[in-house]
Write a protein that holds these residues in place. Structure first.
Motif, PDB file in Angstrom:
ATOM      1  N   LYS A  14       0.796  -1.231   0.000  1.00  0.00           N
ATOM      2  CA  LYS A  14       0.000   0.000   0.000  1.00  0.00           C
ATOM      3  C   LYS A  14       0.829   1.281   0.000  1.00  0.00           C
ATOM      4  N   GLU A  15       1.911   1.322   0.767  1.00  0.00           N
ATOM      5  CA  GLU A  15       2.727   2.533   0.883  1.00  0.00           C
ATOM      6  C   GLU A  15       3.840   2.622  -0.165  1.00  0.00           C
ATOM      7  N   MET A  16       3.945   1.639  -1.027  1.00  0.00           N
ATOM      8  CA  MET A  16       5.001   1.627  -2.054  1.00  0.00           C
ATOM      9  C   MET A  16       4.540   2.345  -3.313  1.00  0.00           C
ATOM     10  N   LEU A  17       4.476   3.659  -3.221  1.00  0.00           N
ATOM     11  CA  LEU A  17       3.938   4.465  -4.311  1.00  0.00           C
ATOM     12  C   LEU A  17       4.875   4.555  -5.509  1.00  0.00           C
ATOM     13  N   ILE A  30      -5.289 -11.726  -7.972  1.00  0.00           N
ATOM     14  CA  ILE A  30      -4.550 -10.477  -8.136  1.00  0.00           C
ATOM     15  C   ILE A  30      -5.367  -9.387  -7.468  1.00  0.00           C
ATOM     16  N   GLU A  31      -4.853  -8.862  -6.379  1.00  0.00           N
ATOM     17  CA  GLU A  31      -5.538  -7.808  -5.644  1.00  0.00           C
ATOM     18  C   GLU A  31      -4.525  -7.032  -4.821  1.00  0.00           C
ATOM     19  N   HIS A  32      -4.988  -5.974  -4.187  1.00  0.00           N
ATOM     20  CA  HIS A  32      -4.167  -5.132  -3.312  1.00  0.00           C
ATOM     21  C   HIS A  32      -3.070  -4.378  -4.062  1.00  0.00           C
ATOM     22  N   LEU A  33      -3.332  -3.999  -5.299  1.00  0.00           N
ATOM     23  CA  LEU A  33      -2.363  -3.215  -6.083  1.00  0.00           C
ATOM     24  C   LEU A  33      -2.888  -1.811  -6.366  1.00  0.00           C
ATOM     25  N   ASN A  34      -3.980  -1.420  -5.735  1.00  0.00           N
ATOM     26  CA  ASN A  34      -4.654  -0.150  -6.000  1.00  0.00           C
ATOM     27  C   ASN A  34      -3.752   1.068  -5.897  1.00  0.00           C
ATOM     28  N   HIS A  35      -2.787   1.043  -4.996  1.00  0.00           N
ATOM     29  CA  HIS A  35      -1.922   2.198  -4.757  1.00  0.00           C
ATOM     30  C   HIS A  35      -0.639   2.157  -5.578  1.00  0.00           C
ATOM     31  N   ASN A  36      -0.422   1.088  -6.290  1.00  0.00           N
ATOM     32  CA  ASN A  36       0.825   0.897  -7.032  1.00  0.00           C
ATOM     33  C   ASN A  36       0.665   1.276  -8.503  1.00  0.00           C
ATOM     34  N   ILE A  37       0.192   2.490  -8.732  1.00  0.00           N
ATOM     35  CA  ILE A  37      -0.128   2.915 -10.098  1.00  0.00           C
ATOM     36  C   ILE A  37       1.106   3.192 -10.947  1.00  0.00           C
ATOM     37  N   GLN A  38       2.294   3.175 -10.353  1.00  0.00           N
ATOM     38  CA  GLN A  38       3.528   3.361 -11.118  1.00  0.00           C
ATOM     39  C   GLN A  38       4.050   2.037 -11.693  1.00  0.00           C
TER      40      GLN A  38
END
Length: 155
Positions: free
Chosen positions: A92-95, A110-118
């Motif tokens: 989550k915090e790995m932006l 495949i889930e929990h990648l919402n914050h990893n848009i990079q």
């Protein structure tokens, strides 16, 4: 720690490590790349003392959970191939994460990648994935060895 660190690289591969040693705050600032491949690690305790690393590889170990990476917010590349990881977590915090390699694990969705848009590269090959949630928000994703045609894609 008896392994040398040159140019910010600390390679502790093939050392039969069962646990990750704590790193002093002074030494932590000098390590950008950490390699812990082919050891006997089952847990990621003390990994949070390596706060400045940008590249982390812990392949071919015995990890079942990856939540221990959660505080490594500077990571750009995370390789956890060929472990026993059951689910994607702790990202989550790995932006700034650009590369995520989780091939050869026991991941089912495949889930929990919402914050990893990079993310530019996502390797989830050789897992047990039967469902992919909507990942359309991963607009920078360039390479994926997954064939989405073989999975049911969620809303």
């Amino acid at each position: 720690m008896d392994s040398s660190s040159d140019n910010g690289l600390l390679d502790l591969s093939r050392k039969e490590l069962k646990k990750i040693e704590k790193l002093s705050p002074e030494k932590s600032k000098t390590i950008n790349n950490l390699i812990l491949d082919q050891n006997e690690l089952q847990r990621l305790d003390n990994l949070d003392t390596y706060l400045h690393i940008q590249n982390l590889s812990i392949c071919n170990n015995f990890l079942v959970r990856m939540h221990g990476v959660a505080r490594l917010t500077n990571l750009r590349v995370l390789s956890l191939n060929n472990n026993g990881i059951l689910q994607i977590e702790g990202l989550k915090e790995m932006l700034f994460l650009k590369v995520l390699k989780l091939a050869g694990n026991n991941i089912k969705s495949i889930e929990h990648l919402n914050h990893n848009i990079q993310l530019e590269h996502l390797d989830l090959s050789n897992n047990q994935i039967s469902f992919i949630a909507d990942i359309s928000y991963l607009k920078n994703l360039k390479i994926s060895p997954l064939s989405l045609d073989t999975f049911r894609v969620g809303p």
